[in-house]
Design a protein around this motif. Structure first.
Motif, PDB file in Angstrom:
ATOM      1  N   LEU A  44       7.144  18.771 -10.740  1.00 38.26           N
ATOM      2  CA  LEU A  44       7.046  18.286  -9.497  1.00 38.26           C
ATOM      3  C   LEU A  44       5.619  17.646  -9.157  1.00 38.26           C
ATOM      4  O   LEU A  44       4.776  18.699  -9.905  1.00 38.26           O
ATOM      5  CB  LEU A  44       7.389  19.845  -8.211  1.00 38.26           C
ATOM      6  CG  LEU A  44       8.487  20.335  -8.139  1.00 38.26           C
ATOM      7  CD1 LEU A  44       7.868  22.018  -7.415  1.00 38.26           C
ATOM      8  CD2 LEU A  44       9.668  20.138  -7.195  1.00 38.26           C
ATOM      9  N   PHE A  45       5.831  16.895  -8.026  1.00 40.40           N
ATOM     10  CA  PHE A  45       4.439  16.011  -7.281  1.00 40.40           C
ATOM     11  C   PHE A  45       4.258  16.080  -5.984  1.00 40.40           C
ATOM     12  O   PHE A  45       5.541  16.590  -5.433  1.00 40.40           O
ATOM     13  CB  PHE A  45       4.453  15.302  -8.441  1.00 40.40           C
ATOM     14  CG  PHE A  45       5.178  14.027  -8.483  1.00 40.40           C
ATOM     15  CD1 PHE A  45       4.343  13.255  -7.547  1.00 40.40           C
ATOM     16  CD2 PHE A  45       6.999  13.785  -9.146  1.00 40.40           C
ATOM     17  CE1 PHE A  45       5.373  11.824  -7.075  1.00 40.40           C
ATOM     18  CE2 PHE A  45       6.678  13.314  -8.248  1.00 40.40           C
ATOM     19  CZ  PHE A  45       6.779  11.911  -7.904  1.00 40.40           C
ATOM     20  N   TYR A  46       3.109  15.652  -5.550  1.00 38.39           N
ATOM     21  CA  TYR A  46       2.726  15.377  -4.157  1.00 38.39           C
ATOM     22  C   TYR A  46       2.995  16.323  -3.577  1.00 38.39           C
ATOM     23  O   TYR A  46       3.505  16.215  -2.677  1.00 38.39           O
ATOM     24  CB  TYR A  46       3.634  13.712  -3.581  1.00 38.39           C
ATOM     25  CG  TYR A  46       2.847  13.566  -2.861  1.00 38.39           C
ATOM     26  CD1 TYR A  46       2.206  12.530  -2.847  1.00 38.39           C
ATOM     27  CD2 TYR A  46       3.581  13.439  -1.630  1.00 38.39           C
ATOM     28  CE1 TYR A  46       1.132  11.550  -2.569  1.00 38.39           C
ATOM     29  CE2 TYR A  46       2.737  13.844  -0.040  1.00 38.39           C
ATOM     30  CZ  TYR A  46       1.668  12.296  -0.377  1.00 38.39           C
ATOM     31  OH  TYR A  46       0.818  11.742   0.753  1.00 38.39           O
ATOM     32  N   ASP A  47       2.301  17.942  -4.024  1.00 29.55           N
ATOM     33  CA  ASP A  47       2.273  18.448  -2.691  1.00 29.55           C
ATOM     34  C   ASP A  47       3.842  19.466  -3.615  1.00 29.55           C
ATOM     35  O   ASP A  47       4.060  19.685  -2.180  1.00 29.55           O
ATOM     36  CB  ASP A  47       1.926  18.548  -1.493  1.00 29.55           C
ATOM     37  CG  ASP A  47       0.380  18.444  -1.878  1.00 29.55           C
ATOM     38  OD1 ASP A  47      -0.466  18.393  -1.985  1.00 29.55           O
ATOM     39  OD2 ASP A  47      -0.322  17.558  -0.654  1.00 29.55           O
ATOM     40  N   LYS A  48       4.659  19.454  -4.365  1.00 35.11           N
ATOM     41  CA  LYS A  48       5.431  20.191  -4.471  1.00 35.11           C
ATOM     42  C   LYS A  48       6.782  19.228  -3.252  1.00 35.11           C
ATOM     43  O   LYS A  48       8.148  19.579  -3.269  1.00 35.11           O
ATOM     44  CB  LYS A  48       5.979  21.433  -4.032  1.00 35.11           C
ATOM     45  CG  LYS A  48       4.880  21.593  -5.610  1.00 35.11           C
ATOM     46  CD  LYS A  48       5.218  23.211  -4.998  1.00 35.11           C
ATOM     47  CE  LYS A  48       3.987  24.702  -6.136  1.00 35.11           C
ATOM     48  NZ  LYS A  48       4.558  25.555  -6.047  1.00 35.11           N
ATOM     49  N   GLU A  63      14.949  23.311  -3.161  1.00 34.02           N
ATOM     50  CA  GLU A  63      13.850  23.615  -2.188  1.00 34.02           C
ATOM     51  C   GLU A  63      12.346  22.686  -2.440  1.00 34.02           C
ATOM     52  O   GLU A  63      12.004  22.560  -2.883  1.00 34.02           O
ATOM     53  CB  GLU A  63      13.870  25.270  -1.517  1.00 34.02           C
ATOM     54  CG  GLU A  63      13.611  25.605  -0.974  1.00 34.02           C
ATOM     55  CD  GLU A  63      13.034  27.089  -0.842  1.00 34.02           C
ATOM     56  OE1 GLU A  63      12.990  27.443   0.431  1.00 34.02           O
ATOM     57  OE2 GLU A  63      13.890  27.492  -2.185  1.00 34.02           O
ATOM     58  N   GLY A  64      12.116  22.120  -0.421  1.00 27.57           N
ATOM     59  CA  GLY A  64      11.156  21.538  -0.014  1.00 27.57           C
ATOM     60  C   GLY A  64      10.485  20.297  -1.061  1.00 27.57           C
ATOM     61  O   GLY A  64       9.164  19.430  -0.214  1.00 27.57           O
ATOM     62  N   VAL A  65      11.949  19.345  -0.736  1.00 29.53           N
ATOM     63  CA  VAL A  65      12.008  18.794  -1.610  1.00 29.53           C
ATOM     64  C   VAL A  65      12.298  17.123  -1.145  1.00 29.53           C
ATOM     65  O   VAL A  65      13.226  17.495  -0.381  1.00 29.53           O
ATOM     66  CB  VAL A  65      12.102  18.112  -3.464  1.00 29.53           C
ATOM     67  CG1 VAL A  65      12.268  16.647  -4.051  1.00 29.53           C
ATOM     68  CG2 VAL A  65      11.740  19.259  -4.256  1.00 29.53           C
ATOM     69  N   ILE A 122       5.662   4.425  -8.838  1.00 29.29           N
ATOM     70  CA  ILE A 122       6.635   4.499  -7.218  1.00 29.29           C
ATOM     71  C   ILE A 122       5.657   5.733  -6.301  1.00 29.29           C
ATOM     72  O   ILE A 122       5.166   5.861  -4.962  1.00 29.29           O
ATOM     73  CB  ILE A 122       7.277   5.707  -7.589  1.00 29.29           C
ATOM     74  CG1 ILE A 122       8.362   4.418  -8.571  1.00 29.29           C
ATOM     75  CG2 ILE A 122       8.379   5.712  -6.874  1.00 29.29           C
ATOM     76  CD1 ILE A 122       9.562   4.760  -8.967  1.00 29.29           C
ATOM     77  N   GLY A 123       4.791   6.446  -7.076  1.00 29.64           N
ATOM     78  CA  GLY A 123       3.894   7.974  -6.819  1.00 29.64           C
ATOM     79  C   GLY A 123       3.365   6.246  -5.645  1.00 29.64           C
ATOM     80  O   GLY A 123       2.676   7.479  -4.469  1.00 29.64           O
ATOM     81  N   ALA A 124       2.353   5.798  -6.013  1.00 32.29           N
ATOM     82  CA  ALA A 124       1.392   5.002  -4.681  1.00 32.29           C
ATOM     83  C   ALA A 124       2.086   4.555  -3.619  1.00 32.29           C
ATOM     84  O   ALA A 124       1.768   4.396  -2.912  1.00 32.29           O
ATOM     85  CB  ALA A 124       1.088   3.675  -5.845  1.00 32.29           C
ATOM     86  N   PHE A 126       3.915   8.675   3.369  1.00 32.58           N
ATOM     87  CA  PHE A 126       3.798   9.537   3.289  1.00 32.58           C
ATOM     88  C   PHE A 126       2.036   9.568   4.257  1.00 32.58           C
ATOM     89  O   PHE A 126       2.449  10.536   5.233  1.00 32.58           O
ATOM     90  CB  PHE A 126       3.740  10.570   1.970  1.00 32.58           C
ATOM     91  CG  PHE A 126       4.904  11.078   1.835  1.00 32.58           C
ATOM     92  CD1 PHE A 126       5.242  12.275   2.401  1.00 32.58           C
ATOM     93  CD2 PHE A 126       5.055  11.445   0.050  1.00 32.58           C
ATOM     94  CE1 PHE A 126       6.524  12.906   2.138  1.00 32.58           C
ATOM     95  CE2 PHE A 126       6.194  11.039  -0.185  1.00 32.58           C
ATOM     96  CZ  PHE A 126       6.986  12.642   0.495  1.00 32.58           C
ATOM     97  N   SER A 127       1.672   8.851   3.922  1.00 32.14           N
ATOM     98  CA  SER A 127       0.364   9.164   4.601  1.00 32.14           C
ATOM     99  C   SER A 127       0.725   8.230   6.694  1.00 32.14           C
ATOM    100  O   SER A 127      -0.104   9.318   6.935  1.00 32.14           O
ATOM    101  CB  SER A 127      -0.490   7.778   4.114  1.00 32.14           C
ATOM    102  OG  SER A 127      -0.850   8.289   2.641  1.00 32.14           O
TER     103      SER A 127
END
Length: 321
Positions: free
Chosen positions: A212-216, A249-251, A308-310, A316-317
């Motif tokens: 999990l990453f980016y606050d789950k 869950e939560g993703v 990809i995260g960038a 998300f922002s």
């Protein structure tokens, strides 16, 4: 587009879809092949495709698929289905280039401005290329064998009618296909859900090693070539992993990678409600749909996830503002 009109003067027709064919690709390609064989018997038709997975064994004429292109042949019409870029039909691209007339039937948003064929029917709001194809055929000329193909593509690209691409039109078409007498429950169970013991093992490993990453809100997992060799599988046997990751869950975003070469990975992305993974895939040279997209990327898993995260961070922002 009306298929009978498009093929009115054709004596020879070639058909293909994208590399590493999924259910929608197999369903649309074979649906059209069987349609022409049944309703236009005077046309000589060839179907080119990489060998589909064993889960599609029930599709009529699957044994007629040609895995190697006849690059000397000049088709009157060559039709590409479920493909947004000529690069994705590379093993059979010469047949496309040789043809007198080319047609593309697709539903990928990344194909909207591509128009690589002479005639292009691209409907990004459709659930699948099979749904688009259905609209080009005469309904009373669709028999059980053709219906099985089209239904296959629809259930695979809608995740059995649960993805956001599913519409009332999708459901109406599915109902008409069911009325042709297809064994719809067997098609769903055997081509979409059924897994071998080995597939279950590698699914378990992928889930066990997921991160999990980016606050789950995001999750990823990767399978390397050494793992695939250990289990005796290739990319075709890895279906279902990305979907199970997506259900965490939560993703919001799930990413699954499997190694295809030295520091080269096939990357699949899925989102639930907010993130446009197609735009991320396009940014890196891939494509797909708003909630389901893919790309081949170079680098280590760490590098790829960071890149990809960038892009995820930007989306998300924007949502959080």
């Amino acid at each position: 587009m009306n298929m009978r009109f498009e093929l009115a003067d054709a004596k020879t027709v070639g058909i293909t879809g994208h590399v590493r064919p999924d259910g929608d690709c197999v369903g649309s390609v074979m649906g059209l092949y069987n349609y022409i064989k049944k309703n236009m018997p005077n046309i000589e038709v060839d179907v080119y495709l990489e060998q589909p997975g064993k889960e599609f064994y029930y599709i009529k004429n699957l044994d007629k698929i040609k895995p190697i292109a006849d690059e000397t042949k000049e088709y009157d019409v060559f039709i590409v289905l479920d493909c947004s870029d000529i690069e994705r039909i590379k093993p059979f691209a010469q047949c496309f280039l040789n043809a007198k007339k080319t047609i593309c039937i697709d539903h990928h948003a990344s194909n909207s401005n591509n128009a690589f064929a002479n005639n292009n029917l691209v409907m990004p709001n459709s659930s699948s290329s099979c749904e688009v194809l259905y609209g080009t055929l005469e309904e009373d000329e669709i028999d059980k064998d053709i219906a099985e193909c089209i239904y296959t593509g629809i259930i695979h690209d809608t995740g059995v009618f649960k993805y956001s691409c599913t519409s009332d039109i999708t459901m109406a078409i599915a109902g008409k296909l069911m009325a042709k007498g297809i064994d719809y429950s067997d098609i769903i169970d055997n081509s979409f859900y059924k897994k071998t013991y080995i597939q279950n093992q590698i699914l378990g490993r992928a889930l066990l090693e997921s991160i999990l990453f980016y606050d789950k809100k995001c999750i990823y997992s990767a399978i390397y070539k050494k793992d695939m060799e250990f289990y005796g599988v290739d990319g075709k046997q890895l279906g279902g992993i990305i979907e199970q990751l997506r259900l965490t869950e939560g993703v919001e975003v799930a990413i699954f990678l499997y190694e295809t070469g030295m520091n080269e990975f096939k990357v699949s992305m899925r989102s639930k409600k907010y993130i446009n993974v197609s735009s991320i895939a396009v940014h890196f040279g891939g494509g797909g749909h708003v909630r389901a997209a893919g790309i081949t990327m170079q680098g280590t898993v760490h590098d790829i996830i960071n890149n990809i995260g960038a892009q995820l961070e930007l989306q998300f922002s924007a949502i959080d503002k």
